[in-house]
Design an enzyme around this catalytic site. Structure first.
Site, PDB file in Angstrom:
ATOM      1  N   LYS A  22       0.856  -1.170  -0.082  1.00 12.13           N
ATOM      2  CA  LYS A  22       0.088  -0.130   0.073  1.00 12.13           C
ATOM      3  C   LYS A  22       0.792   1.434   0.007  1.00 12.13           C
ATOM      4  O   LYS A  22       0.775   2.324  -0.932  1.00 12.13           O
ATOM      5  CB  LYS A  22      -0.657   0.144   1.235  1.00 12.13           C
ATOM      6  CG  LYS A  22      -1.573   1.325   1.549  1.00 12.13           C
ATOM      7  CD  LYS A  22      -2.554   1.357   2.875  1.00 12.13           C
ATOM      8  CE  LYS A  22      -1.681   1.838   3.898  1.00 12.13           C
ATOM      9  NZ  LYS A  22      -1.341   3.231   4.135  1.00 12.13           N
ATOM     10  N   ASN A  23       1.738   1.335   0.901  1.00 15.74           N
ATOM     11  CA  ASN A  23       2.553   2.550   1.195  1.00 15.74           C
ATOM     12  C   ASN A  23       3.527   2.873  -0.133  1.00 15.74           C
ATOM     13  O   ASN A  23       4.245   3.711  -0.123  1.00 15.74           O
ATOM     14  CB  ASN A  23       3.304   2.685   2.409  1.00 15.74           C
ATOM     15  CG  ASN A  23       2.256   2.714   3.609  1.00 15.74           C
ATOM     16  OD1 ASN A  23       1.129   3.102   3.336  1.00 15.74           O
ATOM     17  ND2 ASN A  23       2.548   2.583   4.907  1.00 15.74           N
ATOM     18  N   CYS A 116      -5.138   8.388   8.466  1.00 18.16           N
ATOM     19  CA  CYS A 116      -5.662   7.813   9.913  1.00 18.16           C
ATOM     20  C   CYS A 116      -5.150   8.972  10.925  1.00 18.16           C
ATOM     21  O   CYS A 116      -4.206   9.880  10.909  1.00 18.16           O
ATOM     22  CB  CYS A 116      -4.961   6.512  10.159  1.00 18.16           C
ATOM     23  SG  CYS A 116      -5.454   5.120   9.319  1.00 18.16           S
ATOM     24  N   ARG A 121       0.280  14.735  12.738  1.00 19.00           N
ATOM     25  CA  ARG A 121       0.962  14.599  11.347  1.00 19.00           C
ATOM     26  C   ARG A 121       0.942  15.646  10.622  1.00 19.00           C
ATOM     27  O   ARG A 121       0.432  15.852   9.484  1.00 19.00           O
ATOM     28  CB  ARG A 121       0.236  13.437  10.343  1.00 19.00           C
ATOM     29  CG  ARG A 121      -0.259  12.217  11.413  1.00 19.00           C
ATOM     30  CD  ARG A 121      -0.997  11.206  10.567  1.00 19.00           C
ATOM     31  NE  ARG A 121      -0.138  10.582   9.687  1.00 19.00           N
ATOM     32  CZ  ARG A 121      -0.630   9.472   8.786  1.00 19.00           C
ATOM     33  NH1 ARG A 121      -1.927   9.371   8.911  1.00 19.00           N
ATOM     34  NH2 ARG A 121       0.512   8.879   7.994  1.00 19.00           N
ATOM     35  N   ASP A 304       3.607   0.579  12.119  1.00 21.05           N
ATOM     36  CA  ASP A 304       2.399   0.189  11.377  1.00 21.05           C
ATOM     37  C   ASP A 304       2.008  -1.303  11.967  1.00 21.05           C
ATOM     38  O   ASP A 304       0.946  -1.900  11.541  1.00 21.05           O
ATOM     39  CB  ASP A 304       2.418   0.026   9.952  1.00 21.05           C
ATOM     40  CG  ASP A 304       2.606   1.523   9.342  1.00 21.05           C
ATOM     41  OD1 ASP A 304       2.250   2.332  10.178  1.00 21.05           O
ATOM     42  OD2 ASP A 304       3.158   1.566   8.086  1.00 21.05           O
ATOM     43  N   ARG A 396      -9.435   0.174   3.498  1.00 21.89           N
ATOM     44  CA  ARG A 396      -8.481   1.289   2.606  1.00 21.89           C
ATOM     45  C   ARG A 396      -6.892   0.689   2.476  1.00 21.89           C
ATOM     46  O   ARG A 396      -6.353   1.095   1.590  1.00 21.89           O
ATOM     47  CB  ARG A 396      -8.360   2.777   3.542  1.00 21.89           C
ATOM     48  CG  ARG A 396      -9.246   3.483   3.457  1.00 21.89           C
ATOM     49  CD  ARG A 396      -8.972   4.816   4.205  1.00 21.89           C
ATOM     50  NE  ARG A 396      -7.564   4.963   4.128  1.00 21.89           N
ATOM     51  CZ  ARG A 396      -6.670   5.278   5.286  1.00 21.89           C
ATOM     52  NH1 ARG A 396      -7.131   5.592   6.276  1.00 21.89           N
ATOM     53  NH2 ARG A 396      -5.314   5.451   5.048  1.00 21.89           N
TER      54      ARG A 396
END
Ligand code: EPU
Length: 415
Positions: A22-23, A116, A121, A304, A396
């Site tokens: 994903k990232n 999230c 952030r 994560d 997601r």
């Protein structure tokens, strides 16, 4: 609203294949706009973050052709206009369009990204990087207008090895004049994957994967084919699932080196792991020993996987201490794990997990993506039925999670 229903206590067996990261994918898709021709990205996971980024590309006038896990992107007709707030706030990775559009058009207009809610952030390191390259940044009511007459290579030191800032600065620097050096860069494998993609298009980036990255600006980037690396966080989540409830579960399509910190921690607590070239086989032990974990940037233990592994640590004998050093607010799963019967105390940026605890099925809430993964893992071992609400966060980031766990023998469904 959809819910996940899990009936706990079933043994996991068999094998599953890990999807693309994903990232990595969420940076590669925006990065494609730097190219003047068509690019193909393979092994892109089918997750809602992918849909949200494709929507931004299409909104800007790019042609996006999705065939299963392959995406063809043609940005040659792209119009560099403002990206509205309702689409930029759908996910954190929308802000890779900042670096990519600035790099290509020397101007970008968009809003603060979403993502999230696990900390404040901020995006100050990214913006400082853009400024060092010669851009001016204006911000009003969450909207950013970033522009430069021209971008010029510069030496940039990051106060913290931020993944997002490292990628965004690379994206802005690949078509700048001269050389950019990023010091104290993040070293995550996803950054290497993005740099390789750009190099395949003709960029000149060396040092990705180390803390010093050098980028020599080029004037043009051309067509290429590129593959997303396997998702080390998805792999880690299933490895933990197997460590909780598995018997010889084979996790295929992994890069074991990317999972070293997790594998070593699991061995320390007694989990049986056999490692192959691109797979591993995991069985749960009879008894789990305690351990302590501190999250760090790669190659340290990934933040994560902090929430997912906490569920497993509820089964270790003694007091386990987990320290979260990356985000200020990544313990929102604890309230729900405790509701399920865990004994976890939050002390600032640390949690103390007293184990082992017998978990029971409950109605719980996924506050964010990895908190959701943590609750699924808890549900797999709990007695009775666990109902997880707010599962949009989970979808997601995990491709076909219900199908994959069902293939292993879990009793899980979406209602
Ligand atoms: N930070 C700043 N200023 C900045 C940038 C970051 O203070 O300008 C702080 C952040 O607030 C955070 C820390 O630095 O406390 C690390 O942030 P980083 O920039 O590294 O994170 P990110 O790029 O926003 C990506 C992943 C996250 C993953 C981190 C690991 C994406 C889309 N997100 O986020 O993934 O946790 O790197 O550092 O790639 C997830 O997949 O669940 C997830 C949250």
């Amino acid at each position: 609203m959809r819910k996940l229903i899990i009936e706990g206590g079933h043994l996991l067996k068999g094998s599953i294949r890990i999807s693309g990261a994903k990232n990595s994918a969420v940076a590669l898709i925006p990065a494609s706009v730097l190219c003047d021709e068509k690019v193909t990205i393979a092994n892109v996971p089918d997750i809602t973050d992918r849909t949200a980024l494709s929507e931004i590309l299409e909104y800007l006038g790019a042609k996006v052709d999705v065939k299963e896990n392959n995406i063809e992107i043609d940005s040659s007709q792209l119009i560099n206009k403002e990206i509205p707030e309702n689409i930029s706030k759908k996910l954190r990775a929308s802000y890779y369009f900042m670096g990519a559009l600035l790099g290509k058009y020397k101007k970008v207009e968009m809003y603060f990204p979403g993502g999230c809610s696990i900390g404040t952030r901020p995006i100050n390191f990214t913006l400082n990087g853009f400024k060092a390259l010669g851009a001016k940044v204006k911000e009003k009511n969450n909207k950013y207008i970033i522009e430069a007459k021209k971008l010029k290579g510069s030496n940039i030191y990051l106060d913290f090895p931020s993944v997002g800032a490292t990628i965004n600065i690379i994206l802005a620097a690949v078509r700048a004049e001269g050389e950019t050096i990023i010091e104290n860069a993040a070293r995550e494998p996803e950054i290497v994957n993005v740099a390789t993609f750009l190099n395949n298009m003709g960029a000149k980036i060396i040092g990705a994967g180390t803390s010093e990255i050098k980028i020599k600006g080029v004037s043009k980037l051309g067509s290429c084919f590129h593959e997303v690396i396997p998702d080390r966080i998805e792999a880690g989540t299933y490895i933990i699932a197997a460590a909780i409830a598995g018997k010889k579960v084979k996790i295929e399509n992994i890069i074991p080196e990317h999972l070293e910190s997790l594998i070593l921690k699991l061995k320390e607590i007694g989990v049986k792991i056999e490692i192959g070239a691109d797979y591993c086989v995991i069985s749960k032990p009879n008894k789990y020993k305690k351990t302590n974990i501190k999250t760090q940037g790669y190659p340290g233990f990934p933040t994560d996987l902090q929430q997912p592994i906490t569920s497993l640590l509820t089964q270790c004998y003694g007091i386990n201490i987990v320290e979260e050093t990356i985000y200020e607010n990544r313990f929102k799963n604890i309230e729900f794990l405790n509701k399920m019967g865990a004994n976890i105390e939050i002390q600032g940026q640390k949690i103390l997990i007293k184990g082992p605890s017998k978990l029971k099925g409950e109605s719980v809430f996924a506050t964010d993506l990895r908190a959701g993964a943590s609750l699924i893992l808890a549900g797999l071992m709990a007695e009775g039925t666990t109902t997880i609400e707010n599962i949009e966060h989970i979808l997601r980031g995990y491709e076909n999670i219900v199908e994959k766990l069902s293939d292993l023998g879990a009793k899980i469904k979406i209602e």
